[in-house]
Design a protein around this motif. Sequence first.
Motif, PDB file in Angstrom:
ATOM      1  N   VAL A 262       0.836  -1.204   0.000  1.00  0.00           N
ATOM      2  CA  VAL A 262       0.000   0.000   0.000  1.00  0.00           C
ATOM      3  C   VAL A 262       0.870   1.253   0.000  1.00  0.00           C
ATOM      4  CG1 VAL A 262      -1.684   1.323   1.338  1.00  0.00           C
ATOM      5  CG2 VAL A 262      -1.963  -1.156   1.084  1.00  0.00           C
ATOM      6  N   TRP A 263       1.913   1.228   0.786  1.00  0.00           N
ATOM      7  CA  TRP A 263       2.825   2.384   0.885  1.00  0.00           C
ATOM      8  C   TRP A 263       3.482   2.655  -0.475  1.00  0.00           C
ATOM      9  CZ3 TRP A 263       8.503   2.095   2.182  1.00  0.00           C
ATOM     10  CH2 TRP A 263       9.043   3.368   2.396  1.00  0.00           C
TER      11      TRP A 263
ATOM     12  N   SER B  17       2.501   1.593  -3.535  1.00  0.00           N
ATOM     13  CA  SER B  17       1.560   1.881  -4.623  1.00  0.00           C
ATOM     14  C   SER B  17       0.990   3.291  -4.550  1.00  0.00           C
ATOM     15  CB  SER B  17       0.421   0.874  -4.608  1.00  0.00           C
ATOM     16  OG  SER B  17      -0.348   0.990  -3.422  1.00  0.00           O
ATOM     17  N   HIS B  18       0.933   3.887  -3.353  1.00  0.00           N
ATOM     18  CA  HIS B  18       0.330   5.214  -3.197  1.00  0.00           C
ATOM     19  C   HIS B  18       1.366   6.325  -3.000  1.00  0.00           C
ATOM     20  CE1 HIS B  18      -3.177   2.647  -2.354  1.00  0.00           C
ATOM     21  NE2 HIS B  18      -3.898   3.688  -2.736  1.00  0.00           N
TER      22      HIS B  18
ATOM     23  N   GLY C 161       3.338  -3.637  -4.650  1.00  0.00           N
ATOM     24  CA  GLY C 161       3.056  -2.212  -4.732  1.00  0.00           C
ATOM     25  C   GLY C 161       3.284  -1.668  -6.133  1.00  0.00           C
TER      26      GLY C 161
END
Length: 330
Positions: free
Chosen positions: A119-120, A122-123, A199
Amino acid sequence: MDVDAFVLAHRDTWDRLEDLIRRRRRLTGAEADELVDLYQRVSTHLSMVRSSAGDSALVGRLSTLVARARAAVTGAHAPLRREFVRFWTVSFPVVAYRARYWWLGTTAAFFAVAILIAVWVSHNPDVQAAIGTPAEIAQIVDHDFESYYSDHPAGLFALQVWTNNAWLAVICVAFSVLLGLPIPYVLFLNAANLGVMAGLMAGAGKTSFMLGLLIPHGLLELSAVFLAAAVGMRLGWSVIAPGDRPRVQVLAEQGRAVVAVAAGLVVMLFISGLLEALVTPSPLPTAMRIAIGVAAEALFIGYIWHFGRRAERAGDSGDLADAPDVVPTG
């Protein structure tokens, strides 16, 4: 029954029987008679422990001793086929089953770390920029990730995958001699690598594509690694907190149990390697490939649950020494 008092009262008898078994080919007439007498006495001890103590480790130890003494007295040897069957229906599954909470905890922690990192990555464009240039990331997500599974002959790739995964499992098992302390770090590194790749793929909108390639073999593969890590850490913890039994005894019993898992994982990882080489890159529909991976994982978990629970209820410890004459190696 006070197990500690019982062990203290009869330990010398068991040790003497162990010594006579080791020297069974060089016994005098009097020692041979003593061997028979001690075999009968220890058989009685085993019956007493089974009926009242409920200590699976002690039952396993005495079962081993009685079986070896019986073989020494009668001259019988356990057929290799019977010990092979016993390994796959008792020794391996019961050790995995008894480590199920460590196994589940290891699995949950690994995926928690991997998901958080995914998540970290990919965003966060800055994190992606630190990993590689846009062209390099595009090469990874558009070509390298998929080609990894198809650029090599299936047989060679299966061997390579099996070797790599077996090595990771061996590392986890080997670190058990260090009380399992390095194992979380090894798992963290692998979770981080998976999280970074996930990610990058998610950032490119290819999450489904990635899962279609990972799930067919990854479920069984990761289960093997998590099991190796779980039994390694469980061994370390049993040495730190042995309960009311001698620490050396616990270490020996759990160490032999770890050997049982290591032998079983050789076959388990070989199967996952075949899936990775033959199913993952195959032209089968994604849903079918995923179904094969899920089915393989379900069969494995069902196998461990069925045979492991049955063996635990029977009081079997999974100690490799339970096999009287032949130690299976998988």
